[in-house]
Design a protein around this motif. Structure first.
Motif, mmCIF file in Angstrom:
data_model
loop_
_atom_site.group_PDB
_atom_site.id
_atom_site.type_symbol
_atom_site.label_atom_id
_atom_site.label_comp_id
_atom_site.label_asym_id
_atom_site.label_seq_id
_atom_site.Cartn_x
_atom_site.Cartn_y
_atom_site.Cartn_z
ATOM 1 N N UNK A 142 -11.265 -13.021 44.054
ATOM 2 C CA UNK A 142 -11.471 -13.135 42.508
ATOM 3 C C UNK A 142 -12.904 -12.151 42.201
ATOM 4 N N UNK A 143 -13.931 -12.464 43.055
ATOM 5 C CA UNK A 143 -15.146 -11.589 42.735
ATOM 6 C C UNK A 143 -14.971 -10.056 42.841
ATOM 7 N N UNK A 144 -14.004 -9.704 43.844
ATOM 8 C CA UNK A 144 -13.694 -8.280 43.698
ATOM 9 C C UNK A 144 -13.002 -7.708 42.537
ATOM 10 N N UNK A 145 -12.092 -8.838 42.166
ATOM 11 C CA UNK A 145 -11.227 -8.207 40.993
ATOM 12 C C UNK A 145 -12.248 -8.166 39.727
ATOM 13 N N UNK A 146 -13.027 -8.976 39.482
ATOM 14 C CA UNK A 146 -13.970 -9.160 38.370
ATOM 15 C C UNK A 146 -14.638 -7.750 38.504
ATOM 16 N N UNK A 147 -15.407 -7.642 39.486
ATOM 17 C CA UNK A 147 -16.177 -6.390 39.581
ATOM 18 C C UNK A 147 -15.619 -5.244 39.488
#
Length: 254
Positions: free
Chosen positions: A142-147
């Motif tokens: 999720x963090x990679x997708x948001x960044x």
């Protein structure tokens, strides 16, 4: 030879607003920008290196902080080197291609930083208000997708803004008139910051009353908006963070 004809198709370069009129002040400006640039490189570089090397900092908050430092390095590198070169070599010229590149990359990085700061605020909200769901809502994927979404949104915003801006004709050439007022963009694009060294489109440039608009004020706003945040963000996010300070100390001592 510079082309100064009013026909926009003949314009090959712009003349940027000067920070200083005397050679002594130009050199002082060069050293000032060099100091700020080196401070930003050092601060953000240390944050990136520390987070990347210390596995204890491989958490969502520090992952977003690493992205923020990357964006800060990119944004200040888009503008300040050109400022230093112009001050050192006593010139105000920037090519049309260079101008377009600065507009694109600066808007791209600043827009992405705005979206990333929003994500970082959401990260802190979840950590404080929904700690039991933190691992689920802010997993690694999720963090990679948001960044990635922040970077992609910044790119798209910059692309659309630049395409709209440079599709409009220039009305009065590329040089200041006899009163020293820059007309390259001021007539055609009244709400865009005058083509200054940093080509900043800070929100202030859009919202300020036209009665207080001036090339000098736009230049000051551009400098504050584009130079100060990348230089002070490392202090803001490291001086108040004990984990980061401990990891940095461990990295420095080997």
């Amino acid at each position: 030879q510079r082309q100064r004809m009013s026909n926009s198709s003949s314009i090959t370069e712009f003349l940027l607003l000067a920070f200083a009129d005397t050679r002594e002040l130009q050199l002082l400006t060069f050293w000032l920008f060099l100091s700020i640039y080196l401070a930003a490189l050092l601060g953000n570089g240390l944050i990136i290196t520390t987070i990347a090397c210390d596995h204890h900092l491989h958490t969502p908050m520090y992952f977003f902080l690493l992205n923020l430092s990357l964006l800060d390095l990119g944004s200040i590198s888009t503008t300040v080197p050109k400022a230093m070169a112009n001050s050192l070599w006593d010139t105000r010229a920037i090519s049309c291609l260079g101008c377009a590149a600065q507009v694109f990359f600066f808007l791209f990085l600043i827009s992405a930083e705005f979206y990333l700061l929003t994500i970082m605020a959401y990260d802190r909200y979840v950590a404080i208000c929904k700690p039991l769901h933190y691992g689920t809502l802010l997993g690694s994927r999720a963090c990679v997708h948001m960044a990635a979404a922040a970077w992609a949104s910044g790119f798209l915003n910059s692309l659309l803004h630049m395409a709209n801006t440079f599709s409009l004709p220039l009305c009065h050439g590329n040089a200041p008139d006899q009163q020293g007022r820059h007309k390259a963009f001021s007539t055609c694009l009244p709400h865009l910051v005058v083509v200054s060294l940093f080509l900043s489109t800070a929100m202030f440039a859009y919202l300020k009353p036209s009665s207080i608009s001036s090339p000098s004020l736009d230049l000051v706003v551009s400098v504050l908006y584009s130079v100060v945040p990348p230089a002070v963000n490392p202090l803001i996010y490291s001086m108040r963070n004990q984990e980061l300070k401990d990891a940095l100390s461990k990295l420095m001592t080997g």
